[in-house]
Design a protein around this motif. Structure first.
Motif, PDB file in Angstrom:
ATOM      1  N   TYR A   1       0.837  -1.202   0.000  1.00 42.05           N
ATOM      2  CA  TYR A   1       0.000   0.000   0.000  1.00 42.05           C
ATOM      3  C   TYR A   1       0.878   1.261   0.000  1.00 42.05           C
ATOM      4  O   TYR A   1       0.656   2.191  -0.783  1.00 42.05           O
ATOM      5  N   ALA A   2       1.891   1.283   0.869  1.00 43.89           N
ATOM      6  CA  ALA A   2       2.748   2.468   0.994  1.00 43.89           C
ATOM      7  C   ALA A   2       3.494   2.768  -0.305  1.00 43.89           C
ATOM      8  O   ALA A   2       3.546   3.924  -0.749  1.00 43.89           O
ATOM      9  N   PHE A   3       4.051   1.735  -0.916  1.00 47.43           N
ATOM     10  CA  PHE A   3       4.870   1.953  -2.110  1.00 47.43           C
ATOM     11  C   PHE A   3       4.059   2.039  -3.405  1.00 47.43           C
ATOM     12  O   PHE A   3       4.370   2.839  -4.280  1.00 47.43           O
ATOM     13  N   ASN A   4       3.034   1.224  -3.526  1.00 49.73           N
ATOM     14  CA  ASN A   4       2.314   1.154  -4.800  1.00 49.73           C
ATOM     15  C   ASN A   4       1.034   1.978  -4.852  1.00 49.73           C
ATOM     16  O   ASN A   4       0.537   2.262  -5.942  1.00 49.73           O
ATOM     17  N   GLN A   5       0.484   2.352  -3.704  1.00 47.23           N
ATOM     18  CA  GLN A   5      -0.703   3.198  -3.684  1.00 47.23           C
ATOM     19  C   GLN A   5      -0.333   4.645  -3.341  1.00 47.23           C
ATOM     20  O   GLN A   5      -0.728   5.566  -4.042  1.00 47.23           O
ATOM     21  N   LEU A   6       0.424   4.810  -2.253  1.00 48.09           N
ATOM     22  CA  LEU A   6       0.816   6.159  -1.843  1.00 48.09           C
ATOM     23  C   LEU A   6       2.044   6.669  -2.591  1.00 48.09           C
ATOM     24  O   LEU A   6       2.391   7.842  -2.481  1.00 48.09           O
ATOM     25  N   ASN A   7       2.708   5.772  -3.297  1.00 49.79           N
ATOM     26  CA  ASN A   7       3.903   6.110  -4.071  1.00 49.79           C
ATOM     27  C   ASN A   7       5.038   6.643  -3.192  1.00 49.79           C
ATOM     28  O   ASN A   7       5.784   7.535  -3.585  1.00 49.79           O
TER      29      ASN A   7
ATOM     30  N   GLU B   1      12.714   0.546  -4.199  1.00 48.77           N
ATOM     31  CA  GLU B   1      13.451  -0.259  -5.183  1.00 48.77           C
ATOM     32  C   GLU B   1      14.086  -1.501  -4.550  1.00 48.77           C
ATOM     33  O   GLU B   1      14.261  -2.523  -5.214  1.00 48.77           O
ATOM     34  N   ASN B   2      14.421  -1.430  -3.268  1.00 51.25           N
ATOM     35  CA  ASN B   2      14.986  -2.593  -2.576  1.00 51.25           C
ATOM     36  C   ASN B   2      13.891  -3.553  -2.116  1.00 51.25           C
ATOM     37  O   ASN B   2      14.149  -4.739  -1.892  1.00 51.25           O
TER      38      ASN B   2
ATOM     39  N   VAL C   1      11.697  -8.277  -2.924  1.00 52.99           N
ATOM     40  CA  VAL C   1      11.163  -8.991  -1.754  1.00 52.99           C
ATOM     41  C   VAL C   1       9.667  -9.225  -1.957  1.00 52.99           C
ATOM     42  O   VAL C   1       9.141 -10.300  -1.654  1.00 52.99           O
ATOM     43  N   TRP C   2       8.972  -8.227  -2.487  1.00 61.15           N
ATOM     44  CA  TRP C   2       7.544  -8.343  -2.787  1.00 61.15           C
ATOM     45  C   TRP C   2       7.287  -9.450  -3.812  1.00 61.15           C
ATOM     46  O   TRP C   2       6.354 -10.234  -3.676  1.00 61.15           O
ATOM     47  N   GLY C   3       8.138  -9.533  -4.819  1.00 62.91           N
ATOM     48  CA  GLY C   3       8.002 -10.586  -5.824  1.00 62.91           C
ATOM     49  C   GLY C   3       8.124 -11.973  -5.210  1.00 62.91           C
ATOM     50  O   GLY C   3       7.338 -12.877  -5.513  1.00 62.91           O
ATOM     51  N   LYS C   4       9.083 -12.142  -4.306  1.00 62.08           N
ATOM     52  CA  LYS C   4       9.251 -13.431  -3.622  1.00 62.08           C
ATOM     53  C   LYS C   4       8.061 -13.731  -2.724  1.00 62.08           C
ATOM     54  O   LYS C   4       7.600 -14.865  -2.644  1.00 62.08           O
ATOM     55  N   TYR C   5       7.563 -12.711  -2.037  1.00 61.31           N
ATOM     56  CA  TYR C   5       6.389 -12.886  -1.179  1.00 61.31           C
ATOM     57  C   TYR C   5       5.205 -13.383  -1.999  1.00 61.31           C
ATOM     58  O   TYR C   5       4.513 -14.317  -1.617  1.00 61.31           O
TER      59      TYR C   5
END
Length: 189
Positions: free
Chosen positions: A114-120, A171-172, A176-180
């Motif tokens: 949510y923080a990275f992909n919604q709130l940018n 970016e880091n 991790v999100w992909g593995k999750y």
């Protein structure tokens, strides 16, 4: 339901959550890893929750619940959200019955999405006590790295404890999100 994972989901808190939140706030095992803790009365907990429910500022207060049972197992907050600089802080409290079972990891990953992909946002920070080894390992599993320590910042039980600061940049976190997304096992309540 605000955001969902494979086993848990995040949802807005409501007045019906007050008994659980009061118990969580007064649990000595949970609060061992929080600095400014004192016993919380029902009146204080109610005022705190009411304030959070009315907060339209730069804070997001959520409950963590199992998809299968809808019972709360913790709370997670994204606070001090700064949309100008793209930063925020996370705080998580999990009922001790669910420590070490992946619930906190999944909830944090959902919140970071949510923080990275919604709130940018570009960076999310986390502060904890150096004695919170499980919390630090969980943060690292979510992609956080240690930024620094304030040595001996706090005293507890005659011991000096470091104040630890961690952060994760978008970016880091993305790998991790992909593995999750590929492999998180289902948690059965």
């Amino acid at each position: 339901m605000f955001r969902s994972g494979k086993s848990v989901y995040l949802r807005p808190l409501g007045s019906g959550d007050l008994p659980f939140l009061l118990d969580l706030d007064n649990d000595p095992a949970v609060n061992e890893f929080f600095v400014h803790h004192r016993p919380v009365t029902l009146d204080v907990a109610k005022k705190r929750l009411e304030k959070r429910l009315l907060d339209e500022g730069n804070n997001v207060y959520l409950g963590i619940a199992f998809i299968e049972k809808s019972d709360l197992l913790g709370s997670i907050n994204l606070h001090r959200v700064d949309l100008v600089h793209g930063t925020a802080w996370v705080e998580v409290k999990i009922d001790v019955r669910w420590w070490g079972k992946g619930c906190g990891y999944e909830a944090i990953m959902i919140l970071l999405n949510y923080a990275f992909n919604q709130l940018n946002l570009r960076k999310v920070c986390w502060g904890t006590l150096g004695s919170n080894a499980k919390g630090i390992r969980c943060a690292q599993k979510c992609g956080f790295t240690e930024d620094g320590r304030m040595k001996g910042q706090f005293q507890r039980g005659g011991s000096l404890i470091d104040d630890v600061y961690l952060s994760v940049f978008r970016e880091n976190w993305l790998p991790v999100w992909g593995k999750y997304q590929q492999g998180l096992p289902h948690i059965v309540p």
